[in-house]
Structures are given as C-alpha cells and as structure tokens.
Write a protein that holds these residues in place. Structure first.
Motif, short mmCIF file in Angstrom:
data_model
loop_
_atom_site.label_atom_id
_atom_site.label_comp_id
_atom_site.label_asym_id
_atom_site.label_seq_id
_atom_site.Cartn_x
_atom_site.Cartn_y
_atom_site.Cartn_z
N UNK A 64 -15.44 -2.04 -11.63
CA UNK A 64 -14.38 -1.28 -10.96
C UNK A 64 -13.01 -1.68 -11.50
N UNK A 65 -12.79 -2.98 -11.72
CA UNK A 65 -11.52 -3.44 -12.26
C UNK A 65 -11.26 -2.82 -13.63
N UNK A 66 -12.29 -2.75 -14.47
CA UNK A 66 -12.13 -2.13 -15.77
C UNK A 66 -11.74 -0.67 -15.67
N UNK A 67 -12.37 0.06 -14.74
CA UNK A 67 -12.02 1.46 -14.55
C UNK A 67 -10.55 1.61 -14.17
N UNK A 68 -10.07 0.76 -13.23
CA UNK A 68 -8.67 0.85 -12.80
C UNK A 68 -7.72 0.55 -13.96
N UNK A 69 -8.02 -0.49 -14.72
CA UNK A 69 -7.15 -0.83 -15.85
C UNK A 69 -7.16 0.28 -16.90
N UNK A 70 -8.34 0.85 -17.15
CA UNK A 70 -8.42 1.95 -18.12
C UNK A 70 -7.62 3.16 -17.69
N UNK A 71 -7.72 3.53 -16.43
CA UNK A 71 -6.95 4.66 -15.92
C UNK A 71 -5.45 4.43 -16.06
N UNK A 72 -5.00 3.22 -15.71
CA UNK A 72 -3.56 2.93 -15.76
C UNK A 72 -3.04 2.95 -17.20
N UNK A 73 -3.81 2.37 -18.13
CA UNK A 73 -3.35 2.36 -19.52
C UNK A 73 -3.37 3.77 -20.12
N UNK A 74 -4.43 4.52 -19.88
CA UNK A 74 -4.48 5.89 -20.39
C UNK A 74 -3.36 6.73 -19.81
N UNK A 75 -3.02 6.52 -18.54
CA UNK A 75 -1.90 7.23 -17.92
C UNK A 75 -0.60 6.91 -18.63
N UNK A 76 -0.39 5.63 -18.94
CA UNK A 76 0.85 5.25 -19.59
C UNK A 76 0.95 5.85 -20.99
N UNK A 77 -0.16 5.80 -21.74
CA UNK A 77 -0.15 6.37 -23.08
C UNK A 77 0.11 7.88 -23.02
N UNK A 78 -0.49 8.55 -22.04
CA UNK A 78 -0.28 9.99 -21.92
C UNK A 78 1.17 10.30 -21.58
N UNK A 79 1.77 9.50 -20.71
CA UNK A 79 3.18 9.72 -20.35
C UNK A 79 4.07 9.56 -21.58
N UNK A 80 3.83 8.54 -22.35
CA UNK A 80 4.63 8.34 -23.57
C UNK A 80 4.48 9.51 -24.53
N UNK A 81 3.24 9.96 -24.70
CA UNK A 81 3.00 11.04 -25.66
C UNK A 81 3.60 12.36 -25.18
N UNK A 82 3.43 12.68 -23.90
CA UNK A 82 3.94 13.95 -23.38
C UNK A 82 5.45 13.95 -23.26
#
Length: 791
Positions: A64-82
C-alpha cells in the motif's frame, strides 16, 4: 525497538506497489486535487512510520505504501509536464521563436501532393505560454523557401494549436505518446530564417547525413528505407504496406529500433563477448568473462540506441538494462523477480507514462524471457563442441520469446503471426548478423549497401511467400481488461520454472482471451460507430448478423490513409473479419481515400457507391433512391441519388444518402456531402427523412443543413465528422445556430472522438470515446478555432 531485517519479499511488495501507483495515475480521468494530494501524502507518511517499527506481517502495508508513493510521484511528474502547455492566447496566433531542429525531419505529404517536412523543435527562446517541445509542419511557400535541417538553429514564425489526436476504441493513444515525449503543441511554420548551422557533434545532424548518404547510394526504395531504419532508427521511409507485411509475418520487431530490438542486440553482443572473452586467459584474469559480457553488452546497446536517435523507448530500455547489469554485478544474489521489479521501478520513476505503453511491456517481457532462457555459466562446452549447444540455445530462446510475447502482441495489437516462428528463424540471424552489419558497414564502405539491398530483397520475397500461407495471421477481438490480466498471469505461470500443474493452469488462463467474442446488437436493433478519422467520413453500422461500412476515411498523402491506420484496426479490435457491405458515398478523397486499404484487407460481400466509371474502387452497385433491404429486422434504404440526372452530377451532389431504421422505429440518416440543393430535392420527393440521429451533411458546412431539412429530419442528436481546428471551419457557425434554434444537441468528432450508439438506447454525449476513456492529458476542442493545415 530494533527494526526487523529487510527481506526480499518486503522489498518486492514495495516495488510492485510503486509500479502500480505510477501506472494507476495514468488511468485517472483527472489529476488529483490539492486536498487529495495532501491526504495521500499524510497517509504515506503515517504508513511509513508504522512500517518502520512494525513487527513481521508488514508486507501488505509496504504494498500500500508503494502505491501511495507511486501515485504522488506520477502526479508530480504529470503536473510538471502539463504545466509546459500552450496558453489559450497563443492558439492559432502567429508567434516568433528561436528553435533547434531536435531530431530527424520526416517527409510529409500535404494537400494536392505538395511535399513538406514534419519538424521536431526544441524552442530556445519563446514567449511565455509556449511550450519547449513542439512538432510542426513545414511546406514550401513565400518565406519558406529553404527547409530546416536537423541540428540547425532557426528564427521561426509558428502558428500553434494544442496537441490533439484521433481517439478510437482499440487504437493506441497518440496524445499519450506525444505527452511522454514532451511534445505539448503542434502547428505549422509560417516564415523563418536560419541563424546557425548544426554543430559537428550534433547527433541529429549526423543521423540526417547518414540518411542522405543512404538515399543517394541506394536506388531501391524498400531497401533504402530498411537500411536507414536498421542503421539510424529512421522508420519514416518504410511504406505502410511493408509495415503490414512485417506485422503479419511476426518480424516487425527487427525493423523498428525499439526496446525489444535493443534488448535483443544487447543479448547477442553479450553472448558474443562472453564466448570470445573465455578464449583468452589473459583477459579473464583481468576481468571475468561474465562481467565483461554484461558491461560490453550494455555498451553496445547504448551505442546502438544513440545512433538510433536516443528516443524515449531507447532511453527506457537502456535504463532497464543498466539497472539489471548493476544488480548482477553487485556482490549479492538478486532474485530475478526483485531485479526486474527494481529495474522497472527505476524506469517508471523517470518515465511514469511508459508503464501504460506497449513498448515498455514488450521490452520488459523480452528481458525477463532472456533471463529465463539464459543458461548457467558452467553449461557451455569448449571449442567447436559449443556450436551445437549455441544453435540449440538460440532456437530455445527464439521459441520461448515467441511463445511468451505472443499474448502481449495479441493484447496490444490484436493479432498473432502464426508463421512468426518460422520467419523469425530465418529473419533474426539474417537481420542481426547480415543486414545490420551491412547497414552500418556501408558508412565506411558504401558498396556494402548494395549487398544489403540484395539481402533486403531476398528477405522480403520470403516474407511475402509466408504472408500468403493459409492462416498466416490470427486476428482476435479486444477483450475486457480483466480477461487480458488473466492472460498475462497465465503467461507468467506457464513460462516460469514451476510445477507442471501450475504451468497447465497458466495455459488454461489464456483460453478466455482466445475465445472472447464481443456482444452484438439484438435482432431488430443496430449499433452505430462514427469513427474518428479527423476531417473525413467513416461510419460502421452493425446488426445482429451483418456489418456495413459507410465511407472509409481520408487519404493523408503518400501511402497513408485512414482505412489502414484507423478503420481496419478498429474493426478488427471489434471482432469484424469481413464486411457484408462497403459504401463509398462519392469520390471525394476524404470519404473514399481509405477504401482501397479496406478492400485489400477484408472480404467484402457487396460494394455500393456513387463513383465515376474510371474510379479505382469500381465496380460498385449504384445507390439508387428507393432500393431497400433488411438484415435481422433492420431496414436499409437509399434516399439519394434519385434519378439519372442526379446520379450524373459531380462530386458532392451525387452523394449516397442512406437511412437505417430498426424494428422499433429508431432511425439513422447518413448524408455524406449533399448540399442545400440536394436537401431540397429530397424534400420535394417526400423522402422518409425523419431520423433519431443525423450525421450532418458535408461535415456541417454552411452550404448544407438548411432549416427546412432539419425540420423534416427532426433529429434528437446531430453529429459532425470534422477535424480538430480544421481549415474549413466545420461545423460552420450558421449550422450551429440552426441546430441550437431547433433544440438539437450537436457533437463533433473533434470534441468526442469516436461515437457509439445502440439504437435501443437514447443517443447522447455519454457515448463519446473521449468521455468513456477520459484521461487527464486528453485535449478538449476549443469551439470555433480554425487552422489552415491538415491534422
């Protein structure tokens, strides 16, 4: 309290959760809101503290911790890209920039066959609100006499629009592909001047020089394109028909310098280094043969990836291989599942979008299969006695790779080449051991390219024979995601070194994928799919037992058309292996351009149309008003042309008009490109025009859809097949106004993508593919925006 020792199972759970979170964000219809991000971050911190001091049994918590960390990092990368997007103030407006051509220009055919170029640009100086990476078209004209070349720096006037691509079920998402590469706007060059030539060390310029040398020395078009593809990864010159041949014969991976190709090249290089290194005692005492093979194989993969353009697939593949080499070179023994998961997590952190692309999973699976097939280091015999063993090892690897990648190929591309094993046994050694060395060797000795030409001709002659074998390709409908997930699990169980009973269970899990058939309309009902082909027309009507295609989309220039690139893949993904009728409403290229590709690839029982006698798609049966037939209780009736005079008219005026009505009275009106004069003729003849859904005449042109015609049809919904920011301004403002006055909702393919309607249900926007498969990166169409370049 002392924290418990770190276990491989716990690490694997954390990595798998991280991969799941990185991939999971890519399926969301929108990005997380700030409050949602804060909640996830708080949960991750709390869970991390709990896991740090927890007793045994923490593995599920780590997942579960891995899922949360993955979601947060992917969100940040998407925000930077968009965030690096095109501001509304710059849409369709001329802007001046300084830019470098950051890749190979690709030949592009425009309106009327005018040749141009597609240029990847990195903007060095740009106004605020203009993204750094853009893709633009260049066509000759005033202020555009000289085309930019790779590596050059230019001052350019651009006209840009947001990234927008066709959206259809069963087809890849081009908007995601562009997002992953950082391309955040598309457009055209209006004027420009060159500021500086490419530097001597510019990689893109060097690749363009190699391409020019191959084009100058090799006269045969197919060989020229293949040699350039193998040497520098430039597949732009390979014809669409040749790509279809390569896919059908299962060797396409050898001609696209993709992750799979680079992985295979690294494995071959490592195997060659290992065999030669072991023959020298001096070398082995200074650097063990296994270590030399791993690192020099990685170096070979890096060099090949750089020469091939260092694109995103190449970057993530080299990264994946580098992590595996580092792990294998460490002092610890890493379980293969943990090593692969760590490699995948490193690649995913750098490129979260890769986790939902076919290239990543094909590369990942290829590495896993090669690791599975690799023999132990002490298995090799010495001297010439090793040759039979090497031959068997190569055959074993090929068998395992073909079996393991077949389900992935079926899931991602909807087809499996049944002759692929046979063709690969010949093509793999020929391409990797003969054609690639000749393609690269020609850089030093140009006559080698002529040898390569003969090799390409011989290979393709064999592939064409294999393609003609009965049952060469097996096509399958796209199954639901849970069936695909079961199939992937089945492949893993069947190929791993597990008990036979478990392997048999894995094979059984493949059966739902192989046996899946999509649902069809009930008798007396029909289903409509308005296919997103941009500025053009293609609609698929299906009854309980029959299928009709009304128009086949546009031709885009060269050998590229919507029939091959959009219509056929969509039909095959839906399980359609033949057509009962193909209608080509008239001879405009945006309606008929894909017809030849459809006819060449699918059996067609009947052809209807309104085409001149000399047209390439003849013979067709004329669609005369009054002719009608029924399929499973659904009535099909031609309403236009109505007589010899109308049939003899030119172009739009002789368009076929088809009305489809189900047993409950729900109707569809397909109007092609008729205009106001033909609408009046239909009204004068009292044709049965009333319909639930109207495909607007002439894509919503102001010359059609008169108020009187709309009053007679009384549609509950109107749909305009029109390209995003198309140069014609379709659907026109007067048509929009007339529909609004009549209270008729309007949808367009630009804002909707493909649209599906089952006649037993009310029509509505909820059936838009862009809404059904909503993702956070998909672009909405700004109303009323215009452009003067093709999509």
């Amino acid at each position: 309290m002392k924290a418990p020792a770190w276990q491989p199972g716990a690490a694997l759970a954390l990595l798998l959760g991280l991969l799941g979170g990185l991939a999971g964000l890519q399926f969301l219809p929108r990005l997380l809101l700030p409050a949602e991000q804060a909640g996830l971050l708080a949960a991750a911190l709390g869970l991390g503290v709990w896991v740090r001091w927890s007793r045994p049994g923490r593995t599920p918590l780590l997942l579960v911790l891995g899922v949360l960390l993955g979601l947060l990092w992917a969100q940040q990368r998407a925000c930077w890209r968009l965030a690096d997007g095109l501001a509304p103030a710059h849409i369709g407006q001329p802007v001046w920039v300084e830019a470098e051509v950051d890749g190979l220009p690709q030949a592009l055919a425009g309106y009327g066959g005018v040749g141009g170029w597609r240029l990847p640009l990195r903007l060095l100086e740009r106004p605020d609100g203009v993204p750094e990476q853009v893709s633009v078209s260049w066509f000759p004209g005033a202020g555009r006499e000289q085309a930019p070349r790779a590596g050059e720096r230019w001052r350019l006037q651009l006209r840009l629009k947001p990234v927008h691509a066709l959206q259809n079920p069963g087809l890849p998402d081009t908007e995601l592909w562009l997002l992953e590469r950082g391309v955040r706007a598309q457009g055209s060059v209006r004027a420009g001047e060159r500021l500086a030539a490419a530097s001597a060390w510019n990689l893109a310029a060097a690749r363009e020089r190699i391409r020019a040398a191959i084009q100058a020395r090799v006269s045969e078009p197919r060989a020229r394109a293949v040699l350039a593809g193998l040497a520098i990864g430039d597949q732009g010159g390979i014809a669409a028909g040749d790509w279809a041949l390569l896919r059908d014969t299962g060797v396409v991976h050898l001609f696209a310098v993709s992750g799979l190709h680079i992985t295979w090249f690294a494995w071959l290089a490592a195997a060659g280094v290992h065999g030669l290194w072991r023959r020298s005692a001096w070398l082995c005492t200074r650097w063990p043969a296994p270590a030399a093979a791993r690192w020099l194989g990685l170096a070979a993969a890096l060099g090949y990836a750089l020469l091939a353009g260092w694109g995103v697939p190449a970057q993530r593949t080299v990264g994946l291989l580098a992590v595996l080499v580092l792990l294998q070179s460490s002092a610890r023994i890493w379980p293969w599942a943990l090593a692969l998961s760590l490699a995948g997590a490193v690649v995913g952190l750098a490129d979260p979008w890769a986790l939902v692309t076919p290239g990543f999973w094909l590369s990942f699976a290829a590495v896993a299969l090669l690791m599975q097939a690799a023999p132990a280091e002490d298995e090799a015999a010495a001297g010439w006695r090793r040759l039979p063993q090497l031959a068997w090892q190569g055959l074993r690897v090929q068998l395992l790779a073909s079996a393991g990648l077949a389900p992935l190929t079926l899931i991602f591309f909807g087809q499996v080449s049944l002759v692929g094993l046979l063709t690969n046994l010949v093509a793999v050694p020929l391409v990797t051991s003969v054609l690639v060395p000749l393609a690269l060797g020609g850089l030093l000795l140009a006559p080698l390219w002529q040898l390569g030409t003969w090799g390409v001709q011989a290979l393709f002659a064999g592939l064409e024979l294999a393609q003609r074998l009965p049952g060469a390709v097996w096509w399958a409908a796209q199954a639901p995601w849970f069936i695909e997930a079961l199939a992937l699990l089945g492949v893993a169980l069947a190929l791993l070194r597990l008990p036979r009973a478990v392997r048999a269970l894995g094979l059984a899990l493949l059966l739902p994928l192989l046996l899946w058939t999509p649902a069809r309309p009930a008798p007396g009902r029909f289903a409509l799919t308005v296919i997103d082909v941009g500025q053009g027309s293609a609609a698929w009507v299906q009854t309980a037992g029959h299928a009709l295609l009304f128009d086949a989309g546009p031709r885009w220039g060269g050998d590229s058309d919507a029939g091959a690139r959009v219509v056929l893949p969509l039909l095959r993904a839906a399980g359609v292996n033949h057509l009962d009728a193909l209608v080509i409403s008239h001879d405009d290229a945006d309606h008929s351009g894909g017809g030849a590709s459809v006819l060449a690839s699918l059996p067609v029982a009947a052809r209807w149309g309104s085409l001149p006698p000399q047209h390439a798609l003849q013979p067709v049966q004329p669609c005369r008003a009054g002719l009608a037939w029924e399929w499973e209780g659904v009535r099909f009736e031609w309403l236009h042309p109505g007589g010899p005079g109308e049939a003899a008219a030119r172009d739009n005026a002789r368009s076929c008009v088809l009305r489809v009505q189900d047993a409950a009275g729900q109707a569809l009106l397909l109007t092609a490109d008729i205009e106001a004069a033909q609408e009046r003729e239909l009204l004068q003849r009292a044709a049965p025009l009333r319909a639930t859904v109207l495909l607007l005449p002439h894509h919503g042109s102001k010359s059609s859809s008169s108020a009187e015609f709309l009053a007679a049809v009384q549609p509950q919904l109107a749909f305009a097949q029109a390209g995003f920011m198309n140069r014609h301004g379709h659907p026109a403002a007067p048509v929009r106004e007339r529909l609004a006055v009549a209270g008729v909702p309007l949808l367009t393919s630009a804002e909707c993508g493909a649209w599906q309607w089952l006649s037993s249900q009310p029509p509505g926007s909820q059936a838009c593919w862009r809404l059904q498969r909503r993702r956070y990166w998909l672009t909405a169409a700004p109303a009323g925006a215009l452009d003067d370049e093709p999509d």
